[in-house]
Design an enzyme around this catalytic site. Structure first.
Site, PDB file in Angstrom:
ATOM      1  N   LEU A 260      38.459  35.952  43.928  1.00 17.22           N
ATOM      2  CA  LEU A 260      38.748  37.210  43.369  1.00 17.22           C
ATOM      3  C   LEU A 260      37.352  37.855  42.749  1.00 17.22           C
ATOM      4  O   LEU A 260      36.400  36.991  42.158  1.00 17.22           O
ATOM      5  CB  LEU A 260      39.644  37.165  41.946  1.00 17.22           C
ATOM      6  CG  LEU A 260      41.076  37.003  42.176  1.00 17.22           C
ATOM      7  CD1 LEU A 260      41.641  36.902  41.021  1.00 17.22           C
ATOM      8  CD2 LEU A 260      41.666  38.343  42.765  1.00 17.22           C
ATOM      9  N   HIS A 261      36.918  38.883  43.033  1.00 16.10           N
ATOM     10  CA  HIS A 261      35.591  39.503  42.505  1.00 16.10           C
ATOM     11  C   HIS A 261      35.738  40.993  42.217  1.00 16.10           C
ATOM     12  O   HIS A 261      34.708  41.459  41.581  1.00 16.10           O
ATOM     13  CB  HIS A 261      34.264  39.024  43.397  1.00 16.10           C
ATOM     14  CG  HIS A 261      34.388  39.757  44.610  1.00 16.10           C
ATOM     15  ND1 HIS A 261      35.169  39.452  45.618  1.00 16.10           N
ATOM     16  CD2 HIS A 261      33.540  40.960  44.861  1.00 16.10           C
ATOM     17  CE1 HIS A 261      34.836  40.436  46.587  1.00 16.10           C
ATOM     18  NE2 HIS A 261      33.759  41.128  46.166  1.00 16.10           N
ATOM     19  N   ARG A 262      36.431  41.556  42.689  1.00 23.91           N
ATOM     20  CA  ARG A 262      36.800  43.126  42.706  1.00 23.91           C
ATOM     21  C   ARG A 262      36.631  43.693  41.190  1.00 23.91           C
ATOM     22  O   ARG A 262      37.594  43.006  40.465  1.00 23.91           O
ATOM     23  CB  ARG A 262      37.718  43.838  43.538  1.00 23.91           C
ATOM     24  CG  ARG A 262      37.694  43.461  45.001  1.00 23.91           C
ATOM     25  CD  ARG A 262      36.850  44.375  45.474  1.00 23.91           C
ATOM     26  NE  ARG A 262      36.711  44.053  47.028  1.00 23.91           N
ATOM     27  CZ  ARG A 262      35.778  44.528  47.824  1.00 23.91           C
ATOM     28  NH1 ARG A 262      34.959  45.726  47.457  1.00 23.91           N
ATOM     29  NH2 ARG A 262      35.800  44.162  49.261  1.00 23.91           N
TER      30      ARG A 262
ATOM     31  N   ARG B 117      30.807  36.335  37.966  1.00 26.54           N
ATOM     32  CA  ARG B 117      31.199  37.472  36.934  1.00 26.54           C
ATOM     33  C   ARG B 117      32.716  37.388  36.829  1.00 26.54           C
ATOM     34  O   ARG B 117      33.090  38.199  35.675  1.00 26.54           O
ATOM     35  CB  ARG B 117      30.831  38.910  37.903  1.00 26.54           C
ATOM     36  CG  ARG B 117      31.961  39.076  38.865  1.00 26.54           C
ATOM     37  CD  ARG B 117      31.520  40.225  39.940  1.00 26.54           C
ATOM     38  NE  ARG B 117      31.148  41.448  38.852  1.00 26.54           N
ATOM     39  CZ  ARG B 117      32.151  42.167  38.430  1.00 26.54           C
ATOM     40  NH1 ARG B 117      33.342  41.895  38.635  1.00 26.54           N
ATOM     41  NH2 ARG B 117      31.941  43.295  37.690  1.00 26.54           N
TER      42      ARG B 117
ATOM     43  N   ASP C 255      40.551  39.457  47.416  1.00 29.39           N
ATOM     44  CA  ASP C 255      40.393  40.672  47.307  1.00 29.39           C
ATOM     45  C   ASP C 255      38.866  40.923  48.031  1.00 29.39           C
ATOM     46  O   ASP C 255      38.505  42.088  48.115  1.00 29.39           O
ATOM     47  CB  ASP C 255      40.234  41.173  46.024  1.00 29.39           C
ATOM     48  CG  ASP C 255      39.104  40.655  45.101  1.00 29.39           C
ATOM     49  OD1 ASP C 255      38.540  39.771  45.606  1.00 29.39           O
ATOM     50  OD2 ASP C 255      39.336  40.985  43.604  1.00 29.39           O
TER      51      ASP C 255
END
Length: 358
Positions: free
Chosen positions: A192-194, A227, A271
């Site tokens: 996940l990073h969006r 992040r 994602d």
């Protein structure tokens, strides 16, 4: 991953190409950048702009300012950019305004969601590119609708898959799953990073509750993007899953370890656009945690299901994964030769002296 096969293809033509490799420094974390250069055999960049992080505007402006100095000082015949990150549009803009032809690898991909910064980067880069290299046949249709001269468009395949196929055997010899105490086919892999998934704490909490439906059957391994780590630490659901052994948080992995872990997974939840492509070739079921995808071929010819963040859709998709199914067909031209096709087109383009006459 996209640059590696291109550098290799150009190096096989030393009499035709003299290439200059420029690293903008947009991806500056060692685990997210340097390890890929080392594992994929990419030579040390000729120039590193070292722009680092910042807002979209700050980062784009920093790349443009630094890259402009390079183009002014060097005698460059063509700038090749890949993908859809801020560096892509920044370098393309600088080159275009200085009259240097631009080639865009992965052109024409569209999610039709302008809330995604990457979509804006894609659309604008394609509008100012002189050569557009596409990964799937639908991309040409997207470009045609946007008024792009179709003679500039070349369907060449997927450089990401070039890299995957070139290093798949090496990835199979990694043992990160053993180190983590995982059995092949008996765990899920999550990325996940969006911003839409990780920047809003409430949205992340709902997403993790949906992912827990899969984790009830197989433990989920989550290499946490830098992040994303703060929001994970604050998530009650994620912490409960960790405490219950249903979620395993690990540091980001190098390319080979990640591919090895992904190929042995029962399912991948992501994602990421690139992961959708890689799972398609590896034959691993993929649940894309987004409302749209710019890579529809991974659904028509691959293992990808678009599930968003809705628990009912994720649960239904997971049920389909558990049911036996035939292997999907491989997308056209995803055969490991995309970089070679690009090199052939560039060789022809650069040999046409009329393009460079003032």
């Amino acid at each position: 991953m996209k640059i590696a096969p291109l550098v290799a293809a150009f190096s096989r033509r030393p009499e035709r190409f003299e290439s200059l490799l420029i690293h903008t420094g947009q991806h500056y974390d060692e685990k997210l950048s340097q390890v890929f250069f080392d594992e994929l055999g990419i030579p040390r960049p000729d120039i590193n702009l070292n722009v680092g992080s910042g807002s979209h505007a700050q980062q784009t402006a920093a790349v443009m300012t630094a890259f402009e100095k390079v183009l002014v000082e060097q005698q460059i015949d063509l700038v090749l950019v890949v993908g859809d990150v801020n560096s892509t549009i920044a370098c393309a803009l600088v080159a275009s305004k200085l009259g240097v032809p631009v080639a865009h690898v992965e052109a024409g991909l569209r999610s039709y969601d302008r809330r995604m910064p990457e979509e804006i980067n894609r659309v604008l880069t394609d509008q100012i590119s002189d050569l557009l290299f596409t990964t799937e046949e639908a991309a040409a249709d997207n470009l045609r609708r946007e008024g792009v001269d179709i003679s500039k468009v070349h369907f060449v395949g997927n450089v990401m898959i070039d890299t995957l196929l070139a290093h798949r055997d090496r990835a199979r010899h990694t043992h990160v799953h053993t180190t983590l105490g995982l059995e092949p086919g008996r765990y899920g892999l999550l990325t996940l990073h969006r911003p839409s998934n990780v920047d809003d704490a409430d949205a992340f909490e709902r997403l993790m509750a949906s992912i827990d439906l899969v984790a009830a059957d197989v433990p989920i391994v989550f290499p946490v993007h830098p992040r994303t780590r703060p929001v994970v630490a604050r998530s009650a659901t994620a912490n409960t899953m960790v405490a219950g052994g249903r979620l395993r948080l690990i540091d980001p992995l190098g390319y080979l370890d990640f591919i090895g872990l992904m190929e042995r997974a029962r399912v991948v939840l992501t994602d990421s656009g690139g992961v959708q492509e890689e799972t398609t070739i590896l034959g691993v079921p993929c649940l894309t945690l987004r409302e749209n995808t710019e890579r529809p071929v991974t659904m028509t010819h691959g293992t990808n299901q678009l599930v968003g963040t809705d628990p009912a859709m994720i649960g239904a998709a997971w049920a389909r994964v558990k049911a036996p199914s035939a292997a999907p067909p491989v997308p056209p031209l995803w055969d490991g030769q995309a970089a070679e096709r690009i090199a052939v087109v560039l060789e022809r383009y650069l040999s046409d002296e009329s393009r460079f006459r003032k």
